[in-house]
Motif scaffolding. Sequence first.
Motif, PDB file in Angstrom:
ATOM      1  N   GLY A 135      38.296  44.356  34.059  1.00 44.39           N
ATOM      2  CA  GLY A 135      37.535  43.163  34.389  1.00 44.39           C
ATOM      3  C   GLY A 135      38.187  42.360  35.504  1.00 44.39           C
ATOM      4  O   GLY A 135      38.175  41.121  35.487  1.00 44.39           O
ATOM      5  N   ILE A 136      38.750  43.034  36.475  1.00 47.62           N
ATOM      6  CA  ILE A 136      39.431  42.359  37.582  1.00 47.62           C
ATOM      7  C   ILE A 136      38.391  41.664  38.468  1.00 47.62           C
ATOM      8  O   ILE A 136      37.380  42.264  38.840  1.00 47.62           O
ATOM      9  N   SER A 137      38.626  40.438  38.799  1.00 53.22           N
ATOM     10  CA  SER A 137      37.701  39.706  39.668  1.00 53.22           C
ATOM     11  C   SER A 137      37.930  40.110  41.121  1.00 53.22           C
ATOM     12  O   SER A 137      39.015  40.573  41.492  1.00 53.22           O
ATOM     13  N   GLU A 138      36.910  39.919  41.944  1.00 54.60           N
ATOM     14  CA  GLU A 138      37.072  40.202  43.369  1.00 54.60           C
ATOM     15  C   GLU A 138      38.168  39.323  43.971  1.00 54.60           C
ATOM     16  O   GLU A 138      38.920  39.769  44.842  1.00 54.60           O
ATOM     17  N   ALA A 139      38.266  38.093  43.506  1.00 54.27           N
ATOM     18  CA  ALA A 139      39.271  37.174  44.050  1.00 54.27           C
ATOM     19  C   ALA A 139      40.693  37.646  43.755  1.00 54.27           C
ATOM     20  O   ALA A 139      41.626  37.341  44.507  1.00 54.27           O
ATOM     21  N   HIS A 157      46.213  43.612  42.695  1.00 54.88           N
ATOM     22  CA  HIS A 157      46.373  44.831  41.886  1.00 54.88           C
ATOM     23  C   HIS A 157      46.635  46.070  42.738  1.00 54.88           C
ATOM     24  O   HIS A 157      46.716  47.179  42.208  1.00 54.88           O
ATOM     25  N   ILE A 158      46.782  45.894  44.043  1.00 56.40           N
ATOM     26  CA  ILE A 158      46.943  47.036  44.935  1.00 56.40           C
ATOM     27  C   ILE A 158      48.415  47.272  45.259  1.00 56.40           C
ATOM     28  O   ILE A 158      49.137  46.345  45.655  1.00 56.40           O
ATOM     29  N   PHE A 159      48.847  48.525  45.094  1.00 53.47           N
ATOM     30  CA  PHE A 159      50.201  48.921  45.481  1.00 53.47           C
ATOM     31  C   PHE A 159      50.258  49.286  46.957  1.00 53.47           C
ATOM     32  O   PHE A 159      51.203  48.940  47.664  1.00 53.47           O
ATOM     33  N   PHE A 182      30.466  48.293  50.718  1.00 48.00           N
ATOM     34  CA  PHE A 182      31.086  47.584  49.594  1.00 48.00           C
ATOM     35  C   PHE A 182      32.589  47.571  49.855  1.00 48.00           C
ATOM     36  O   PHE A 182      33.243  48.614  49.878  1.00 48.00           O
ATOM     37  N   GLY A 183      33.140  46.371  50.043  1.00 45.57           N
ATOM     38  CA  GLY A 183      34.540  46.238  50.406  1.00 45.57           C
ATOM     39  C   GLY A 183      35.482  46.490  49.241  1.00 45.57           C
ATOM     40  O   GLY A 183      35.078  46.688  48.095  1.00 45.57           O
ATOM     41  N   ILE A 184      36.762  46.458  49.550  1.00 52.42           N
ATOM     42  CA  ILE A 184      37.794  46.767  48.557  1.00 52.42           C
ATOM     43  C   ILE A 184      37.700  45.881  47.317  1.00 52.42           C
ATOM     44  O   ILE A 184      37.731  46.396  46.184  1.00 52.42           O
ATOM     45  N   PRO A 185      37.565  44.560  47.419  1.00 56.25           N
ATOM     46  CA  PRO A 185      37.464  43.751  46.198  1.00 56.25           C
ATOM     47  C   PRO A 185      36.275  44.144  45.328  1.00 56.25           C
ATOM     48  O   PRO A 185      36.385  44.166  44.094  1.00 56.25           O
ATOM     49  N   THR A 186      35.137  44.456  45.962  1.00 49.31           N
ATOM     50  CA  THR A 186      33.953  44.847  45.185  1.00 49.31           C
ATOM     51  C   THR A 186      34.185  46.158  44.460  1.00 49.31           C
ATOM     52  O   THR A 186      33.780  46.325  43.288  1.00 49.31           O
ATOM     53  N   LEU A 187      34.821  47.117  45.116  1.00 49.21           N
ATOM     54  CA  LEU A 187      35.074  48.410  44.478  1.00 49.21           C
ATOM     55  C   LEU A 187      35.985  48.256  43.263  1.00 49.21           C
ATOM     56  O   LEU A 187      35.730  48.829  42.200  1.00 49.21           O
ATOM     57  N   ILE A 188      37.057  47.491  43.420  1.00 50.99           N
ATOM     58  CA  ILE A 188      37.985  47.294  42.299  1.00 50.99           C
ATOM     59  C   ILE A 188      37.305  46.550  41.156  1.00 50.99           C
ATOM     60  O   ILE A 188      37.463  46.918  39.982  1.00 50.99           O
ATOM     61  N   SER A 246      36.695  48.435  37.545  1.00 45.96           N
ATOM     62  CA  SER A 246      37.457  47.859  36.430  1.00 45.96           C
ATOM     63  C   SER A 246      36.574  47.144  35.416  1.00 45.96           C
ATOM     64  O   SER A 246      37.009  46.865  34.299  1.00 45.96           O
ATOM     65  N   ALA A 247      35.321  46.850  35.780  1.00 51.18           N
ATOM     66  CA  ALA A 247      34.404  46.263  34.799  1.00 51.18           C
ATOM     67  C   ALA A 247      34.113  47.235  33.673  1.00 51.18           C
ATOM     68  O   ALA A 247      33.789  46.827  32.552  1.00 51.18           O
ATOM     69  N   ALA A 248      34.251  48.534  33.961  1.00 52.27           N
ATOM     70  CA  ALA A 248      33.953  49.557  32.953  1.00 52.27           C
ATOM     71  C   ALA A 248      35.190  50.336  32.515  1.00 52.27           C
ATOM     72  O   ALA A 248      35.288  50.772  31.375  1.00 52.27           O
ATOM     73  N   ILE A 249      36.142  50.508  33.425  1.00 49.73           N
ATOM     74  CA  ILE A 249      37.296  51.378  33.186  1.00 49.73           C
ATOM     75  C   ILE A 249      38.569  50.637  33.550  1.00 49.73           C
ATOM     76  O   ILE A 249      38.664  50.057  34.636  1.00 49.73           O
ATOM     77  N   THR A 250      39.544  50.663  32.664  1.00 47.21           N
ATOM     78  CA  THR A 250      40.823  50.030  32.964  1.00 47.21           C
ATOM     79  C   THR A 250      41.514  50.769  34.107  1.00 47.21           C
ATOM     80  O   THR A 250      41.687  51.989  34.059  1.00 47.21           O
TER      81      THR A 250
END
Length: 291
Positions: free
Chosen positions: A151-155, A160-162, A231-237, A241-245
Amino acid sequence: MRLVTFRDGKGTRIGALDEAGKVLDLAAADAVLPRDMLGLIAGGEATLALARAAETTAPIVEDAIILAPIPRPAKNIFCVGKNYHEHAKEFASSGFDATAKEVVPEAPVVFSKPPTSVIGPNEPIPSFLDSSGSTDYEGEIAIVIGRSGRGISEADAYNHIFGYTIVNDVTARTLQHKHRQWILGKGIDGFCPMGPAIVTADAAGTPPRLAISTWVNGELRQRATIDDLIFGIPTLIATISAAITLEPGDIIATGTPAGVGIGFTPPRFLRPGDTVRIEVPGIGVLENPVA
C-alpha cells in the motif's frame, strides 16, 4: 555508486564499477559485507554505507566476469506492458496484441518473468528455445526495490527504491499472442538479460533523469527517456504494492519505447548471430549476442 555481481577464480561476490568501468572487489576491502546483492540490499542504508566506504580502498579485479546484478531474484520480475505512448501504438497496430482493444491502457498492464529467465551481460539469448521463430527485443529501465512495503503511496514511492538497472524484456511474439497472458511468451529461460550494474537511487537522482537507447547489430532501434512513460515510477510502485507486498530486491521493469521488431513491416525478429546492445548512461551497457 554502481554495484555489480561478478565472478572470478575466487567465486561470486558483489563489487562496484569505477569511473573506467573496472570492477572493484568490495569484499576484499570489507569482509563484513554480504557476498550477494540481495543481502546487500536487505541490509539497508547501514550496509550500503559500508559498501560506499569499501569502494574507496577496494582493489580492481582484472579477470572479473560481470553477471546479472541479481542473478537469481527471489520472486518473479514485475513487468509493465504498453507503457510508452508510441510503443503502445505500434503494438496495437502490429497484430500481436490479443489482450485489449484500447491503444493506450487505462491502468498499468502488469505481468511477470520468472527468475529462470534472468541472464547476465554477454550471455547468449537462447532464441532457439522459441519454436515460433518470433523472438523480439525490448530495452527497459528497471527499478530495484530497497525497502519493503504494501500500500505504498505515490508520494512515498521513491523512498522504497534502492536503485535502477537495465532489462531486455525478450519476447516470443507468436507465443505472446497465442496464449493471451504474456508469461509464456516472455518467461522463456534466458529471455531476461539484466545488468550490467545497479546505479543507486542517490546517484540516479529523484526523480531519476535516465535515458535508454537500443541497437541491433549497430542499428539504433529505440531511444527515449524515462519521462516519456505513460505511468511513471510512483504510479507503478503504488499500483503493484496495492495488491502485492514489495520486498528488498524486487525488480520492476518499467516498459519499452517504440522501435521493437514488430514495429516494422515486415517484423524484424532477432536471429542467431545478432547482437542487442542497450545503453542507459549512468548505469552502463547491457549487450547480448543471440543464439
